[in-house]
Design an enzyme around this catalytic site. Structure first.
Site, PDB file in Angstrom:
ATOM      1  N   ASP A 212       0.811  -1.212   0.000  1.00 47.41           N
ATOM      2  CA  ASP A 212       0.000   0.000   0.000  1.00 47.41           C
ATOM      3  C   ASP A 212       0.854   1.276   0.000  1.00 47.41           C
ATOM      4  O   ASP A 212       0.662   2.148   0.837  1.00 47.41           O
ATOM      5  CB  ASP A 212      -0.905  -0.067   1.247  1.00 47.41           C
ATOM      6  CG  ASP A 212      -1.880   1.082   1.330  1.00 47.41           C
ATOM      7  OD1 ASP A 212      -2.311   1.566   0.273  1.00 47.41           O
ATOM      8  OD2 ASP A 212      -2.209   1.490   2.466  1.00 47.41           O
ATOM      9  N   GLU A 456       3.134  -8.613   7.020  1.00 48.93           N
ATOM     10  CA  GLU A 456       1.884  -9.245   6.588  1.00 48.93           C
ATOM     11  C   GLU A 456       2.053 -10.189   5.403  1.00 48.93           C
ATOM     12  O   GLU A 456       1.338 -10.088   4.403  1.00 48.93           O
ATOM     13  CB  GLU A 456       0.825  -8.187   6.257  1.00 48.93           C
ATOM     14  CG  GLU A 456       0.381  -7.388   7.457  1.00 48.93           C
ATOM     15  CD  GLU A 456      -0.782  -6.442   7.136  1.00 48.93           C
ATOM     16  OE1 GLU A 456      -1.233  -6.390   5.987  1.00 48.93           O
ATOM     17  OE2 GLU A 456      -1.227  -5.756   8.067  1.00 48.93           O
ATOM     18  N   TYR A 509      -7.189  -3.576  12.157  1.00 52.09           N
ATOM     19  CA  TYR A 509      -7.948  -2.377  11.755  1.00 52.09           C
ATOM     20  C   TYR A 509      -9.422  -2.555  12.080  1.00 52.09           C
ATOM     21  O   TYR A 509     -10.278  -2.423  11.218  1.00 52.09           O
ATOM     22  CB  TYR A 509      -7.708  -2.098  10.262  1.00 52.09           C
ATOM     23  CG  TYR A 509      -6.312  -1.554  10.015  1.00 52.09           C
ATOM     24  CD1 TYR A 509      -6.046  -0.195  10.132  1.00 52.09           C
ATOM     25  CD2 TYR A 509      -5.258  -2.403   9.718  1.00 52.09           C
ATOM     26  CE1 TYR A 509      -4.763   0.303   9.944  1.00 52.09           C
ATOM     27  CE2 TYR A 509      -3.975  -1.917   9.522  1.00 52.09           C
ATOM     28  CZ  TYR A 509      -3.740  -0.562   9.644  1.00 52.09           C
ATOM     29  OH  TYR A 509      -2.470  -0.062   9.463  1.00 52.09           O
ATOM     30  N   GLU A 545       0.440  -2.034  14.130  1.00 53.19           N
ATOM     31  CA  GLU A 545      -0.324  -1.070  13.315  1.00 53.19           C
ATOM     32  C   GLU A 545      -1.736  -1.002  13.854  1.00 53.19           C
ATOM     33  O   GLU A 545      -2.308  -2.029  14.238  1.00 53.19           O
ATOM     34  CB  GLU A 545      -0.423  -1.512  11.844  1.00 53.19           C
ATOM     35  CG  GLU A 545       0.812  -1.304  11.018  1.00 53.19           C
ATOM     36  CD  GLU A 545       0.622  -1.733   9.552  1.00 53.19           C
ATOM     37  OE1 GLU A 545      -0.501  -1.663   9.028  1.00 53.19           O
ATOM     38  OE2 GLU A 545       1.639  -2.136   8.954  1.00 53.19           O
TER      39      GLU A 545
HETATM   40  C1  GCB Z   1      -1.704  -2.596   6.526  1.00 49.14           C
HETATM   41  C2  GCB Z   1      -0.362  -2.505   5.889  1.00 49.14           C
HETATM   42  C3  GCB Z   1       0.013  -1.072   5.537  1.00 49.14           C
HETATM   43  C4  GCB Z   1      -1.201  -0.339   4.971  1.00 49.14           C
HETATM   44  C5  GCB Z   1      -2.275  -0.292   6.041  1.00 49.14           C
HETATM   45  C6  GCB Z   1      -3.543   0.410   5.537  1.00 49.14           C
HETATM   46  O1  GCB Z   1      -2.040  -3.575   7.141  1.00 49.14           O
HETATM   47  O2  GCB Z   1       0.652  -3.119   6.627  1.00 49.14           O
HETATM   48  O3  GCB Z   1       1.067  -1.101   4.611  1.00 49.14           O
HETATM   49  O4  GCB Z   1      -0.889   0.948   4.522  1.00 49.14           O
HETATM   50  O5  GCB Z   1      -2.607  -1.610   6.401  1.00 49.14           O
HETATM   51  O6  GCB Z   1      -3.697   1.598   5.761  1.00 49.14           O
HETATM   52  O7  GCB Z   1      -4.348  -0.258   4.907  1.00 49.14           O
END
Ligand code: GCB
Length: 653
Positions: A212, A456, A509, A545
């Site tokens: 990403d 990941e 997330y 994260e």
């Molecule tokens: C993730 C990734 C990261 C992305 C992030 C997102 O899990 O490790 O590279 O930018 O999510 O914002 O989706």
């Protein structure tokens, strides 16, 4: 994350075949690759500035090789433009086809070298690239001197015999650089040809990636020429152990060019006082009452560095040669228990960020004002650490982490490994070579407390178990002094690599990609996440994260996704769970992300990823103030400093 396609273009299918054949070197190139420094015996010349540049838009992208552009000045083989180095080339012009270009680009610089570098047989002249993305071939005066695969680590070539043969004429450096990613590169990618003639022009293809961030390309880090004597200090390796009153600095020096030499080593403190000496190529230096290297906010003078001065004397063809190299050394220890991360025996809690090398115009190019601003923002925030998501950062950035006491989880460029073919032997061998290059570069850095071998990966696929067992074992064999992790996606219920890591790093997330808009599910889901991982592995956990996109200036109450209020509220929900679990086995929290950053275009990205707590221009969003209050509070609770340090501590250094 879904597959991301970046760029588009037209080229004959044969051209990419040529590229894929070219990529494939497995072992790390030889040599210690010590960072080039000016010393009494070494000089360096920066080659930053404007270089001549051309992207090869020929249908096969192979005109540069067919016509051998490296044999004469680039301007004589066609039109050139000025291209800054270091910088990504993508955002420098107004041309969308250069922004999204895939294939070979050509850079060239002519430089006059000092005569004293050319007239002495005992001087070695080395050309070094801090990094160039992704595959590089370099010629000097038309002679190929080095090839390198990988976009984030340095490479170099001894060019003495070429330049010393032609004193007085400018030395012409030509670089062919290819940004194509394949299933076996790190990061991986794939080229997809669009064969439906009703929908795409002839020979149309796109580069698919499963990470990403924008696949910026160019000569991203400084290019320098430097000298050493022909017998020289090639590498120094240092590890440290300590008790309260005595520290041991174990070291090893390797010398190239002769077996007949003598060494003298002295370790100096910051006042310049010599605290230990030796004249052996390997051994132990004993330091009484050492000043330990402490992280920022854990001590009133964080980042204490000694200087290890290594002097070499050698006889070569009747001449007495002397080489001197000075390495910064921080004395600290790192240990992991089933619930804690210990630095110098004290529990360390990571309250920090994930970053990217990313900014307007320069893309991923090294930029000193940006670096200085980012470190000031980190210290303003009260952040004591970051992860180099998702690739090794510039050596110049790592130097400041050492000097300021910012703790680093040092990550390899293994991001977006999702396809089964990227777990095969070819990919594995390359991954091992990249770990060798990364550890060779950063092994002496006190700021680096853990290696992260990937982000990941599809670790639920059966080949992941063997693949990660091998990469992690190799990493530990190369550096037994540091723990190893890889960063896992909370969505993968089955994680075949987790048994091999020392620390579980997990990304999640909740209320963003899942249960979007439902902040109320976070306490339940996040608590279950921690408890499940701990029950399965009994290893300390870092929330590596978490976060939410916010478009600066977008507001709503009650909070709606993409507003500053939602980002703040989501952070708050996560923080309440962290506060419960950090009493047990949660050892850190790293926000995604420090700043907004550019990505490929797609329906979920509005001019890039907006999960920054700062904008891409480094202005704070509301979430930055939430985090700042939290980080300073945690620092005050856990530091060995007298209570209530304020952000004025920023000015300590
Ligand atoms: C993730 C990734 C990261 C992305 C992030 C997102 O899990 O490790 O590279 O930018 O999510 O914002 O989706």
């Amino acid at each position: 994350m879904a597959a991301r396609a970046s760029g588009g273009g037209m080229a004959g299918p044969g051209c990419l075949l040529l590229l894929l054949l070219a990529l494939g070197r497995a072992a790390a190139p030889p040599g210690g690759m010590l960072y080039p420094r000016d010393t009494p015996s070494r000089e360096r010349k920066e080659l930053g500035g404007l270089w001549s540049f051309r992207a090869d838009f020929s249908p096969g992208r192979d005109a540069g090789f067919v016509q051998r552009w490296y044999r004469q000045p680039l301007r004589e083989t066609g039109p050139v433009i000025d291209m800054p180095v270091p910088a990504s080339f993508n955002d420098i012009t107004q041309d969308p086809s250069l922004e999204n270009y895939i294939g070979w680009v050509w850079y060239e610089k002519e430089v006059l070298l000092p005569l004293r570098w050319l007239q002495d047989d005992h001087t070695r002249v080395v050309l070094r690239f801090g990094s160039a993305h992704y595959y590089s071939i370099v010629w000097v005066n038309g002679v190929q001197v080095v090839e390198h695969e990988g976009g984030h680590l340095p490479f170099e070539a001894d060019i003495s015999s070429i330049v010393q043969g032609s004193p007085g004429i400018p030395c012409r450096i030509t670089v062919a650089l290819n940004n194509t990613l394949t299933p076996h590169t790190l990061p991986p990618g794939s080229i997809q040809y669009m064969s439906d003639k009703a929908r795409y022009p002839k020979n149309y293809f796109v580069q698919n990636i499963r990470f990403d961030f924008f696949n910026y390309a160019g000569i991203h880090r400084p290019v320098v020429l430097y000298t050493t004597p022909s017998v020289y200090i090639d590498d120094i390796t240092v590890t440290t152990t300590s008790s309260e009153s005595v520290a041991l600095v174990q070291y090893e020096v390797s010398v190239v060019g002769s077996s007949f030499y003598s060494l003298s080593l002295s370790l100096r403190d910051q006042e310049g006082k010599v605290v230990a000496t030796s004249d052996e190529p390997a051994g132990e230096l004993k330091v009484l009452n050492p000043n330990l290297w402490w992280p920022y906010l854990m001590h009133e003078s964080p980042g204490y560095l000694y200087s290890l001065e290594v002097k070499l004397q050698a006889q070569a063809a009747g001449a007495l040669l002397e080489d001197v190299y000075t390495l910064p050394v921080g004395i600290r220890t790192v240990h992991v228990t089933s619930t804690r991360f210990l630095i110098n025996g004290k529990p360390f809690y990571f309250h920090g960020v994930n970053k990217h090398e990313d900014a307007d115009i320069r893309g991923k190019g090294l930029d000193w004002p940006l670096i200085a601003k980012d470190f000031n923002l980190l210290r303003w925030l009260g952040a004591n650490s970051f992860r180099t998501s998702h690739y090794p950062y510039a050596e110049e950035i790592m130097d400041l982490c050492d000097a300021y006491g910012i703790v680093v989880i040092d990550e390899s460029p293994a991001v977006g490994i999702k396809l089964p073919e990227s777990f095969g032997n070819k990919s594995l061998q390359h991954h091992l070579a990249v770990m060798e290059e990364l550890i060779r570069r950063d092994k002496n850095r006190p700021s680096v407390v853990m290696w992260s071998v990937a982000n990941e990966p599809a670790s639920q696929l059966p080949p992941a178990a063997f693949y990660f067992k091998t990469v992690i074992a190799h990493t530990k064999a190369l550096d037994p002094s540091r723990p190893v992790t890889y960063v896992t996606d909370a969505n993968y219920a089955l994680d075949l690599g987790a048994p091999y890591v020392d620390v579980i790093c997990v990304n999640s997330y909740f209320s963003w990609y899942h249960d979007s808009g439902h902040l109320e599910v976070i306490p339940l889901q996040l608590t279950a996440q921690f408890e499940n991982w701990y029950k399965a592995y009994q290893k300390p956990i870092i929330q590596s994260e978490y976060g939410a996109d916010s478009v600066p200036g977008l507001h709503s109450d009650p909070p709606q996704m993409f507003t500053e209020e939602y980002q703040k509220a989501l952070l708050g929900e996560y923080h309440s769970v962290f506060d419960k679990k950090r009493k047990d086995y949660v050892i850190g929290e790293l926000i995604w992300n420090f700043a907004d950053f550019m990505t490929s275009q797609g329906t979920t990205r509005v001019l890039g990823n907006k999960k920054g707590i700062f904008t891409r221009q480094r202005q704070p969003k509301a979430a930055a103030f939430v985090l700042r209050e939290r980080y300073w509070k945690i620092a005050n609770e856990s530091s060995c400093l007298p209570p209530v340090i304020t952000s004025h501590a920023l000015f300590l250094k």
